[in-house]
Design a protein around this motif. Structure first.
Motif, PDB file in Angstrom:
ATOM      1  N   ARG A 140       0.671  -1.172   0.123  1.00 34.51           N
ATOM      2  CA  ARG A 140       0.100  -0.085   0.029  1.00 34.51           C
ATOM      3  C   ARG A 140       1.125   1.175   0.174  1.00 34.51           C
ATOM      4  O   ARG A 140       0.542   2.199  -0.878  1.00 34.51           O
ATOM      5  CB  ARG A 140      -0.879  -0.115   1.242  1.00 34.51           C
ATOM      6  N   ARG A 141       2.021   1.230   0.670  1.00 34.62           N
ATOM      7  CA  ARG A 141       2.789   2.669   0.930  1.00 34.62           C
ATOM      8  C   ARG A 141       3.482   2.444  -0.330  1.00 34.62           C
ATOM      9  O   ARG A 141       3.857   3.823  -0.567  1.00 34.62           O
ATOM     10  CB  ARG A 141       4.006   2.000   2.063  1.00 34.62           C
ATOM     11  N   LEU A 142       3.933   1.673  -1.141  1.00 40.88           N
ATOM     12  CA  LEU A 142       4.538   2.040  -2.424  1.00 40.88           C
ATOM     13  C   LEU A 142       3.633   2.151  -3.752  1.00 40.88           C
ATOM     14  O   LEU A 142       3.980   1.951  -4.763  1.00 40.88           O
ATOM     15  CB  LEU A 142       5.423   0.530  -2.566  1.00 40.88           C
ATOM     16  N   GLY A 143       2.137   2.183  -3.507  1.00 42.60           N
ATOM     17  CA  GLY A 143       1.648   2.577  -4.258  1.00 42.60           C
ATOM     18  C   GLY A 143       0.262   1.680  -5.105  1.00 42.60           C
ATOM     19  O   GLY A 143      -0.292   1.875  -5.882  1.00 42.60           O
ATOM     20  N   ALA A 144       0.193   0.601  -4.309  1.00 42.82           N
ATOM     21  CA  ALA A 144      -0.663  -0.428  -4.668  1.00 42.82           C
ATOM     22  C   ALA A 144      -1.996   0.251  -4.676  1.00 42.82           C
ATOM     23  O   ALA A 144      -2.579   0.771  -3.616  1.00 42.82           O
ATOM     24  CB  ALA A 144      -0.631  -1.671  -4.010  1.00 42.82           C
ATOM     25  N   GLY A 145      -3.046  -0.166  -5.589  1.00 39.28           N
ATOM     26  CA  GLY A 145      -4.130   0.338  -5.370  1.00 39.28           C
ATOM     27  C   GLY A 145      -5.359  -0.623  -4.936  1.00 39.28           C
ATOM     28  O   GLY A 145      -6.480  -0.269  -4.261  1.00 39.28           O
ATOM     29  N   ARG A 146      -4.833  -1.874  -4.820  1.00 38.04           N
ATOM     30  CA  ARG A 146      -5.662  -2.892  -3.951  1.00 38.04           C
ATOM     31  C   ARG A 146      -4.989  -3.935  -3.568  1.00 38.04           C
ATOM     32  O   ARG A 146      -3.721  -4.385  -4.273  1.00 38.04           O
ATOM     33  CB  ARG A 146      -6.687  -3.460  -4.981  1.00 38.04           C
ATOM     34  N   VAL A 147      -5.061  -4.291  -2.484  1.00 37.77           N
ATOM     35  CA  VAL A 147      -4.353  -5.265  -1.602  1.00 37.77           C
ATOM     36  C   VAL A 147      -4.889  -6.418  -1.068  1.00 37.77           C
ATOM     37  O   VAL A 147      -5.999  -6.209  -0.430  1.00 37.77           O
ATOM     38  CB  VAL A 147      -3.331  -4.700  -0.479  1.00 37.77           C
ATOM     39  N   VAL A 148      -4.727  -7.701  -1.349  1.00 36.45           N
ATOM     40  CA  VAL A 148      -5.523  -8.810  -0.814  1.00 36.45           C
ATOM     41  C   VAL A 148      -4.537  -9.565  -0.088  1.00 36.45           C
ATOM     42  O   VAL A 148      -3.289  -9.811  -0.283  1.00 36.45           O
ATOM     43  CB  VAL A 148      -6.158  -9.871  -2.013  1.00 36.45           C
ATOM     44  N   GLY A 149      -5.127  -9.830   1.128  1.00 39.80           N
ATOM     45  CA  GLY A 149      -4.225 -10.625   2.105  1.00 39.80           C
ATOM     46  C   GLY A 149      -4.836 -12.050   2.194  1.00 39.80           C
ATOM     47  O   GLY A 149      -6.066 -12.099   2.350  1.00 39.80           O
ATOM     48  N   ALA A 150      -4.026 -12.994   2.068  1.00 37.30           N
ATOM     49  CA  ALA A 150      -4.483 -14.420   2.488  1.00 37.30           C
ATOM     50  C   ALA A 150      -3.568 -15.316   3.536  1.00 37.30           C
ATOM     51  O   ALA A 150      -2.631 -14.947   3.610  1.00 37.30           O
ATOM     52  CB  ALA A 150      -4.293 -15.376   1.292  1.00 37.30           C
ATOM     53  N   GLY A 151      -4.103 -15.830   4.480  1.00 36.28           N
ATOM     54  CA  GLY A 151      -3.525 -16.483   5.664  1.00 36.28           C
ATOM     55  C   GLY A 151      -4.704 -17.344   6.219  1.00 36.28           C
ATOM     56  O   GLY A 151      -5.698 -17.409   6.083  1.00 36.28           O
ATOM     57  N   ARG A 152      -4.017 -18.054   7.131  1.00 40.65           N
ATOM     58  CA  ARG A 152      -4.790 -19.079   8.210  1.00 40.65           C
ATOM     59  C   ARG A 152      -5.455 -18.318   9.234  1.00 40.65           C
ATOM     60  O   ARG A 152      -6.633 -18.614   9.760  1.00 40.65           O
ATOM     61  CB  ARG A 152      -4.005 -20.389   8.505  1.00 40.65           C
ATOM     62  N   ASP A 153      -4.851 -17.435   9.966  1.00 42.15           N
ATOM     63  CA  ASP A 153      -5.308 -17.038  11.361  1.00 42.15           C
ATOM     64  C   ASP A 153      -6.446 -15.766  11.108  1.00 42.15           C
ATOM     65  O   ASP A 153      -6.367 -14.976  10.466  1.00 42.15           O
ATOM     66  CB  ASP A 153      -3.984 -16.398  12.189  1.00 42.15           C
ATOM     67  N   ARG A 154      -7.552 -16.436  11.626  1.00 42.03           N
ATOM     68  CA  ARG A 154      -8.817 -15.226  11.098  1.00 42.03           C
ATOM     69  C   ARG A 154      -8.586 -13.895  11.991  1.00 42.03           C
ATOM     70  O   ARG A 154      -8.956 -13.004  11.442  1.00 42.03           O
ATOM     71  CB  ARG A 154     -10.261 -15.894  11.628  1.00 42.03           C
ATOM     72  N   GLN A 155      -7.785 -13.903  13.352  1.00 39.79           N
ATOM     73  CA  GLN A 155      -7.769 -12.793  14.145  1.00 39.79           C
ATOM     74  C   GLN A 155      -6.761 -11.996  13.128  1.00 39.79           C
ATOM     75  O   GLN A 155      -6.896 -10.571  13.121  1.00 39.79           O
ATOM     76  CB  GLN A 155      -7.356 -13.210  15.325  1.00 39.79           C
ATOM     77  N   ARG A 156      -5.720 -12.524  12.866  1.00 40.00           N
ATOM     78  CA  ARG A 156      -4.724 -11.591  12.175  1.00 40.00           C
ATOM     79  C   ARG A 156      -5.128 -11.250  10.676  1.00 40.00           C
ATOM     80  O   ARG A 156      -5.161 -10.179  10.299  1.00 40.00           O
ATOM     81  CB  ARG A 156      -3.279 -12.650  11.955  1.00 40.00           C
ATOM     82  N   LEU A 157      -5.946 -11.969  10.107  1.00 37.98           N
ATOM     83  CA  LEU A 157      -6.711 -11.422   8.972  1.00 37.98           C
ATOM     84  C   LEU A 157      -7.138 -10.235   9.077  1.00 37.98           C
ATOM     85  O   LEU A 157      -7.364  -9.427   8.275  1.00 37.98           O
ATOM     86  CB  LEU A 157      -7.436 -12.528   8.146  1.00 37.98           C
ATOM     87  N   ASP A 158      -8.362 -10.352  10.216  1.00 35.87           N
ATOM     88  CA  ASP A 158      -9.214  -9.081  10.497  1.00 35.87           C
ATOM     89  C   ASP A 158      -8.346  -7.969  10.672  1.00 35.87           C
ATOM     90  O   ASP A 158      -8.606  -6.837  10.106  1.00 35.87           O
ATOM     91  CB  ASP A 158     -10.136  -9.562  11.556  1.00 35.87           C
ATOM     92  N   ALA A 159      -7.396  -8.029  11.355  1.00 38.33           N
ATOM     93  CA  ALA A 159      -6.605  -7.006  11.805  1.00 38.33           C
ATOM     94  C   ALA A 159      -5.871  -6.335  10.455  1.00 38.33           C
ATOM     95  O   ALA A 159      -5.453  -5.227  10.408  1.00 38.33           O
ATOM     96  CB  ALA A 159      -5.219  -7.360  12.665  1.00 38.33           C
ATOM     97  N   LEU A 160      -5.642  -7.017   9.455  1.00 39.19           N
ATOM     98  CA  LEU A 160      -5.065  -6.579   8.078  1.00 39.19           C
ATOM     99  C   LEU A 160      -5.912  -5.625   7.589  1.00 39.19           C
ATOM    100  O   LEU A 160      -5.448  -4.599   6.849  1.00 39.19           O
ATOM    101  CB  LEU A 160      -4.861  -8.006   7.143  1.00 39.19           C
ATOM    102  N   LEU A 161      -7.277  -5.651   7.672  1.00 42.55           N
ATOM    103  CA  LEU A 161      -8.081  -4.720   7.147  1.00 42.55           C
ATOM    104  C   LEU A 161      -7.904  -3.058   7.473  1.00 42.55           C
ATOM    105  O   LEU A 161      -8.246  -2.306   7.117  1.00 42.55           O
ATOM    106  CB  LEU A 161      -9.447  -5.117   7.367  1.00 42.55           C
ATOM    107  N   GLU A 162      -7.370  -3.323   8.927  1.00 40.82           N
ATOM    108  CA  GLU A 162      -6.839  -2.047   9.483  1.00 40.82           C
ATOM    109  C   GLU A 162      -5.542  -1.449   9.125  1.00 40.82           C
ATOM    110  O   GLU A 162      -5.109  -0.321   9.325  1.00 40.82           O
ATOM    111  CB  GLU A 162      -7.033  -2.024  10.948  1.00 40.82           C
ATOM    112  N   LEU A 163      -4.863  -2.488   8.331  1.00 42.65           N
ATOM    113  CA  LEU A 163      -3.384  -2.189   8.134  1.00 42.65           C
ATOM    114  C   LEU A 163      -3.232  -1.899   6.475  1.00 42.65           C
ATOM    115  O   LEU A 163      -1.952  -1.738   6.209  1.00 42.65           O
ATOM    116  CB  LEU A 163      -2.348  -3.093   8.655  1.00 42.65           C
ATOM    117  N   GLY A 164      -4.210  -1.759   5.733  1.00 42.71           N
ATOM    118  CA  GLY A 164      -4.086  -1.648   4.230  1.00 42.71           C
ATOM    119  C   GLY A 164      -4.754  -2.606   3.289  1.00 42.71           C
ATOM    120  O   GLY A 164      -4.870  -2.120   2.267  1.00 42.71           O
ATOM    121  N   ALA A 165      -5.210  -3.638   3.732  1.00 41.29           N
ATOM    122  CA  ALA A 165      -5.686  -4.875   2.978  1.00 41.29           C
ATOM    123  C   ALA A 165      -7.223  -4.523   2.698  1.00 41.29           C
ATOM    124  O   ALA A 165      -7.914  -3.715   3.461  1.00 41.29           O
ATOM    125  CB  ALA A 165      -5.730  -6.150   3.622  1.00 41.29           C
TER     126      ALA A 165
END
Length: 319
Positions: A154-179
């Protein structure tokens, strides 16, 4: 000096006395070590499983660190591929592989953040050209490096970022970090592949920290669902948390504009890594990206070795 000493690839390092290393090169100095990150790369080197491992013991783990140079300046430094690493009270620093840090910097935060952040930072600046507004998938986004990759894309200019992983809690946190969207990887391979095909089939760049079956399933599903198969997909292989090998059908390369490349020691020169250090330090200082340090004394390295870090956290060993 005291150090973390690897005497067997089947055991964690032990806190022991070790001979102080001696600088030998024209650009080498002996630095006082202040903080060293306990990265997955450090653990794989200490187990002899990393592809750069020489198999030589005893060894001191550690691939980077923050230290005080003989002239009093603070510096972040990258170690040479050698059996004498950085997880000790003293370490040899090649000043050409270091960057001076500003006074008052949080040395533990730098030690925690530079290695996980460097993987995606270098991948997106040295291995692929991330065009403004491009879309990025981070496969394995719930680890520290993957979480940093979401922020950095996101910082380097991505217009859309998708995050994939196993941990639901960590995935939800990614939505606050740029995903923008997240996909949970489950044991149901078909379901996971379908979810990735739905939300990430048309990304421009994938940063892969998993490899093995999760990557092969994702690649086949995404390419099959891709609307414009002539549109380039750069798949950047960075880590192999799910396994070291992969099986892919040849049609994946022939029927689409699919490019597979790696980012790591060897595919990126040390010169290029070092050239990226100042700008990455600036990003860490700004607070835009970074990993929280969990500080552990060097004397407790053996008990800290097997601990799993919390989301967006990295264990930092402090002499």
């Amino acid at each position: 000096m005291n150090a973390a000493v690897v005497t067997s690839f089947d055991e964690p390092p032990h806190y022991r006395e070790f001979e102080v290393p001696t600088p030998t090169g024209h650009h080498e100095v002996l630095a006082e070590v202040l903080a060293v990150g306990l990265h997955p790369r450090v653990k794989s080197g200490a187990s002899g499983s990393h592809y750069t491992s020489s198999g030589t013991l005893p060894a001191i783990p550690g691939v980077d660190g923050v230290g005080r140079l003989p002239d009093g300046r603070l510096a972040y430094f990258v170690a040479d591929d050698d059996v004498i690493g950085t997880m000790a009270e003293r370490a040899v620093v090649d000043v050409r592989r270091s960057v001076v840090l500003p006074d008052g910097v949080d040395v533990a935060r730098v030690a925690a953040s530079m290695n996980p952040a460097m993987s995606s930072w270098v991948a997106l600046r040295r291995r692929v050209q991330l065009k403004p507004g491009a879309s990025v998938l981070v496969l394995g986004a719930t680890g520290s490096a993957g979480t940093a990759a979401v922020q950095i894309a996101r910082r380097l200019g991505a217009g859309r970022v998708v995050g994939a992983g196993r941990d639901r809690q960590r995935l939800d946190a990614l939505l606050e970090l740029g995903a923008d969207e997240v996909v949970r990887i489950t044991d149901d391979r078909a379901e996971t592949a379908a979810a990735l095909a739905e939300v990430a089939s048309d990304v421009d760049v994938a940063l892969d920290y998993l490899w093995s079956t999760p990557a092969s399933d994702a690649i086949v599903a995404m390419l099959t669902a891709r609307q414009d198969r002539s549109r380039a997909l750069d798949w950047v292989q960075i880590g192999s948390m799910a396994g070291p090998t992969i099986e892919l059908p040849s049609a994946a390369f022939r029927s689409t504009n699919f490019r597979l490349l790696g980012a790591g020691q060897g595919s990126v020169s040390l010169h290029d890594y070092v050239a990226e250090l100042p700008s990455l330090v600036d990003e860490l200082q700004s607070g835009a990206i970074g990993v929280a340090p969990r500080i552990v004394p060097l004397a407790d390295v053996e008990s800290a070795w097997s601990r799993v870090d919390a989301p967006n956290e990295r264990t930092v060993i402090v002499p």
